[in-house]
Design a protein around this motif. Structure first.
Motif, PDB file in Angstrom:
ATOM      1  N   UNK A 193      -6.336 -46.162  17.649  1.00  5.00           N
ATOM      2  CA  UNK A 193      -4.885 -46.011  17.749  1.00  5.00           C
ATOM      3  C   UNK A 193      -4.507 -44.543  17.939  1.00  5.00           C
ATOM      4  N   UNK A 194      -5.197 -43.673  17.211  1.00  4.38           N
ATOM      5  CA  UNK A 194      -4.914 -42.236  17.304  1.00  4.38           C
ATOM      6  C   UNK A 194      -5.170 -41.681  18.697  1.00  4.38           C
ATOM      7  N   UNK A 195      -6.224 -42.149  19.354  1.00  2.00           N
ATOM      8  CA  UNK A 195      -6.535 -41.682  20.709  1.00  2.00           C
ATOM      9  C   UNK A 195      -5.456 -42.127  21.695  1.00  2.00           C
ATOM     10  N   UNK A 196      -5.034 -43.385  21.588  1.00  2.00           N
ATOM     11  CA  UNK A 196      -3.989 -43.895  22.475  1.00  2.00           C
ATOM     12  C   UNK A 196      -2.677 -43.144  22.220  1.00  2.00           C
TER      13      UNK A 196
ATOM     14  N   UNK B  86      -7.556 -36.331  16.817  1.00  2.00           N
ATOM     15  CA  UNK B  86      -6.608 -37.356  17.250  1.00  2.00           C
ATOM     16  C   UNK B  86      -7.217 -38.745  17.096  1.00  2.00           C
ATOM     17  N   UNK B  87      -8.479 -38.880  17.461  1.00  2.00           N
ATOM     18  CA  UNK B  87      -9.152 -40.171  17.339  1.00  2.00           C
ATOM     19  C   UNK B  87      -9.151 -40.678  15.894  1.00  2.00           C
ATOM     20  N   UNK B  88      -9.227 -39.741  14.950  1.00  2.00           N
ATOM     21  CA  UNK B  88      -9.302 -40.100  13.531  1.00  2.00           C
ATOM     22  C   UNK B  88      -7.934 -40.415  12.920  1.00  2.00           C
ATOM     23  N   UNK B  89      -6.863 -40.162  13.644  1.00  2.00           N
ATOM     24  CA  UNK B  89      -5.517 -40.391  13.123  1.00  2.00           C
ATOM     25  C   UNK B  89      -5.234 -41.892  13.040  1.00  2.00           C
ATOM     26  N   UNK B  90      -4.705 -42.299  11.903  1.00  2.00           N
ATOM     27  CA  UNK B  90      -4.404 -43.713  11.639  1.00  2.00           C
ATOM     28  C   UNK B  90      -2.924 -43.967  11.918  1.00  2.00           C
ATOM     29  N   UNK B  91      -2.642 -45.110  12.524  1.00  2.00           N
ATOM     30  CA  UNK B  91      -1.258 -45.494  12.785  1.00  2.00           C
ATOM     31  C   UNK B  91      -0.560 -45.706  11.435  1.00  2.00           C
ATOM     32  N   UNK B  92       0.498 -44.936  11.169  1.00  2.00           N
ATOM     33  CA  UNK B  92       1.172 -45.049   9.870  1.00  2.00           C
ATOM     34  C   UNK B  92       2.097 -46.271   9.759  1.00  2.00           C
ATOM     35  N   UNK B  93       2.350 -46.947  10.866  1.00  2.00           N
ATOM     36  CA  UNK B  93       3.262 -48.086  10.853  1.00  2.00           C
ATOM     37  C   UNK B  93       2.491 -49.396  10.702  1.00  2.00           C
ATOM     38  N   UNK B  94       3.026 -50.308   9.935  1.00  2.00           N
ATOM     39  CA  UNK B  94       2.338 -51.602   9.797  1.00  2.00           C
ATOM     40  C   UNK B  94       2.367 -52.383  11.115  1.00  2.00           C
ATOM     41  N   UNK B  95       1.301 -53.111  11.368  1.00  2.00           N
ATOM     42  CA  UNK B  95       1.221 -53.967  12.549  1.00  2.00           C
ATOM     43  C   UNK B  95       1.970 -55.250  12.216  1.00  2.00           C
ATOM     44  N   UNK B  96       3.258 -55.260  12.549  1.00  2.00           N
ATOM     45  CA  UNK B  96       4.076 -56.435  12.274  1.00  2.00           C
ATOM     46  C   UNK B  96       4.986 -56.712  13.470  1.00  2.00           C
ATOM     47  N   UNK B  97       5.640 -57.855  13.433  1.00  2.00           N
ATOM     48  CA  UNK B  97       6.465 -58.291  14.565  1.00  2.00           C
ATOM     49  C   UNK B  97       7.593 -57.315  14.876  1.00  2.00           C
TER      50      UNK B  97
END
Length: 146
Positions: A103-106, A43-54
């Motif tokens: 992000x993956x952990x959260x 889970x910790x290694x999982x990357x957020x697939x969504x762009x960090x945008x507004x």
């Protein structure tokens, strides 16, 4: 049995039951609090697939306001009205302890929950949970600007 004694007996029984439940629940809560809440390595290694945008931050904010504010408070400090009596208390989402997690952990913690925090895997879509992670990041950035 007179009415007075019946009321006293009922009150004593209620207090005894409450004490038993409180003690049991308190012991369980203490054990949970004493055990660190760690996400698995996968889970910790999982990357957020969504762009960090507004857009994603605002959608995450909407989820936060509707779901998280009662316990975590409107600024994510863990001071929401519903969280006052919880053991353990809701976490401060702007703290280094939370913000240093991946992000993956959260995301995993939001998904799985841990009493008293519920699991949100059935209540929020995967996309909403990832948006929520972005908003949690934004909370800390906003806090640090003050």
């Amino acid at each position: 049995m007179t009415r007075r004694y019946a009321i006293t007996f009922a009150w004593a029984a209620t207090c005894s039951a409450f004490a038993a439940l409180t003690t049991s629940a308190g012991a369980t809560r203490f054990r949970q609090q004493a055990t660190p809440w760690e996400a698995p390595a996968s889970a910790k290694a999982t990357i957020n697939p969504l762009p960090y945008n507004e857009e994603n931050i605002q959608k995450g904010k909407s989820v936060f306001m509707n779901t998280c504010v009662p316990c975590h408070g409107d600024k994510g400090k863990g001071d929401g009205i519903a969280g006052i009596d919880l053991i353990p208390r809701p976490g401060n989402l702007t703290s280094e302890k939370v913000q240093s997690q991946t992000d993956g952990a959260i995301f995993w913690k939001i998904t799985k929950g841990r009493p008293p925090m519920p699991a949100y895997d059935c209540n929020l879509t995967e996309e909403q949970r990832w948006q929520l992670v972005h908003y949690i990041r934004k909370l800390a950035k906003t806090e640090n600007k003050k």
